[in-house]
Design an enzyme around this catalytic site. Sequence first.
Site: not given
Length: 873
Positions: A130, A270, A272-274, A307, A310, A329
């Site tokens: 991202e 901080g 990442m919501e992969n 996360e 998300h 977000e």
Amino acid sequence: MSQHNQQPQPIYLKDYQVPAYLIEHTELRFELDEQETLVRATLRVRRNPACTRSKAALELHGHETLELCRLSINGEILSERDFSRNEELLTIPSVPTEFTLECLTRIHPELNTALEGLYKSDGMFCTQCEAEGFRRITFYPDRPDVMSVFRTRVVADRSRYPVLLSNGNPVESGYEDDGRHFVTWEDPFPKPAYLFALVAGDLAVLEDSYTTASGRPVKLQIYADSKDLDKLDHAMLSLKRAMQWDEQVYGREYDLDIYMIVAVDFFNMGAMENKGLNIFNTSCVLASPQTTTDAAFQRVEGVVAHEYFHNWSGNRVTCRDWFQLSLKEGFTVFRDAEFSADMNSRTVKRIEDVSLLRTAQFAEDAGPMAHPVRPESFIEISNFYTLTVYEKGAEVVRMLHTLLGPEQFRRGTDLYFERHDGQAVTTDEFVQAMADVSGRDLTQFKRWYSQAGTPRIQVSDSWDDVAGCYRLTFRQSCPATPGQDEKLPFHMPIAYGLLAADGRELAAGVLELTDAEQSFSFDDLSERPVPSLLRGFSAPVKLSFSYSDEQLLHLLRHDCDGFNRWDAGQRIAVALMQSLMVDYRSGRELRLPESLVDTWRSLLTDASLDPAMVAHLLRLPSEAYLSELADVIDVEAIHEVREFLLKALAQALLPEWSAVYNRSSSEEPYAPDAAACARRSLKNLSLGYLLATGEEVWLTLAEEQFNNADNMTDQQAALALVVHSGFRQAGERLLAEFQAQWQHEALVMNQWFSIQASDPWPGALGRVQRLQEHPLFDARNPNKLRSVVAAFCGQNAVSFHAADGSGYAYLADWIIQLNKQNPQIASRLLTPLTRWKRYPEEVQLLMKAQLARILDSGELSRDVYEVVSKSLV
Ligand code: 0A1
Ligand code: ZN
């Protein structure tokens, strides 16, 4: 890098076009190697039936660092004549309506210092895609409205990279030649490329499981370096709580068989919501009582939840384009804030969030980079991961929650998730779902997404004694922001209460403002009330009302809204500090009013009050908040007045501070629960006041606390307070002891760096420059840069704003160095310089000169170019 003589061009929301081609399936094969990684991508491509442009070319994004080895369509290798390539795009003018594209690229993870795409963090491989990182991995339509099912095979050396991860479920594994092994992952949920992730390393894992409300078992895994395996329990507990909360509050279950989190030390943000494979900055996942403060514990809980949330607000329903970033977000920040409020103290969480909003976000809204929650244009999207998109975006969702009420809001989110599952949508769709369930017209409300700037609300009142009628009149306006001179009125909820002289509530509710000027009457009141306005900070605005001191004290004592009680205290302190600043500038002696001492004494001695609340009530407004409120920021006056008040309140209430310190020191062993955190917070606030007296006895007390602490909150607070209270020798001693004790804990040492970088004692710049020579400082690691450079420039105002401009030159030197190495970090660190318009003229000149120096320093990244050029306008 783009030269500023061929200036990077903005991209506009109004130019959005649907993609001409869709990718139904993406198959990836990674042969991992430090210097040369080979990526083979096999894409099943189909013309988008929704695209009306005839003869559209196939456009694939590809970063300039990608080395193209082979490109074929349906097995036919393309020659250089069949396609064209520039810095950003690979274009194939003529393609069939359905075909298989195969692309082989070579990339160089070890050279990747930007930490976007595939890179190395210490000994492991990881990715950050991202917003536009996937184009550094392979050629691809790297835009969030192209969603594809991914199958990924990761191949790497078995001994160095025993763990191979990607999104979804593992479906195959085995050995390849030369001691290599592979794992194949399949993610059944179509996703945009920005949610792709890969990790390879020698990692330890904490495992657990969760059974969803409908009875599906989910394997939970948190991976980290083996030395950190003992610091993963809190994140695991937070994850399970978040999973349960999302089922209960939003009716959302997890959807894959496995959920993985990986902790990495080199990370720009901080976390990442992969999909199914979150990647976290170690600072947002590792926690243990010995090494982690209470504040950091809470941050871990909040980020893990963020996360996780998300997965629905971002992954199952994603953004159509990056202008819609706040769709995921803002909503997800609102969700995580409510989660934290439910897990801990609701009022304290609100106070913390509003403090951040009112200092940093309001400052952003008043600066050269001000933008609407849904921006209209950008040069570099990484510059728009902002407090406006995140925190103000969350406030916009909160206002919808307030206007609709919790039940309708929940029906709105149900409809939104159901209607748009598997789609890439816009903020309009989110608001439409809320409008549809409530039957309300939210057209005017949508101005919150399109108009930048912080609205001002001026409130006046009148009282008709004979009729018992009280009237409140609201006038709203919004200052001009870049590109937006005129603003139309906003639709906003104003939560309020009316208090009688004995503290009873005469009326309460929510008023809806829609007009530039609007009045509300309250009839049949027995007495003229004191208004409690904007309860819970129900709208992100600056509200002014000419409260008398008595009225504020009344609210401070009686308001049933905890947030407004705290805010009344803040208003009292701010007014006093502003008048002391006038005295300071005209050379008058500073005096502490007895009335303030009496008020504080009553708060300090009332043992029935919630310690968390007292700790917040008695903390003086920060230098950053006072700066945000000032017309022209006088850094020295703000600092000196705050120091004066700290010392004066310390002296005037010495026995009380000492009693509170003793009362809140517990013999009990450390526990991270909310009550214990509150006690520690009050204890350490008292210690700060005691040390402000400058008396040796309190230094001894602080040293005892430092030596005997069984947790990092108490030890670090003692260290920071001693260092910042000007006990130079003792400070040096404790810093050395702390270093000897914690030198092997990177995150603890980050705090050690940051305490020193934010120490305002004269000579700070020299000390910071020496810190940069420390063997544990690493300029390639964003956490280290934040601990030293950002701490000095952002949390040490008197030193950064030294009259000779040395602080500004120091920051500019860093920006010029980091511009090439890590543009995202360079551009973020730049923020303090961009605020030059807020300072006196002679200061402005010095700050602007450094911005100009950056602009002239050669090739600038889009990230830095955008911020510098917009700041100089
Ligand atoms: N979506 C993430 C934030 C994030 C954005 C960009 C990143 O790399 C440049 C990393 C993380 C979140 O909201 O948590
Ligand atoms: Zn997020």
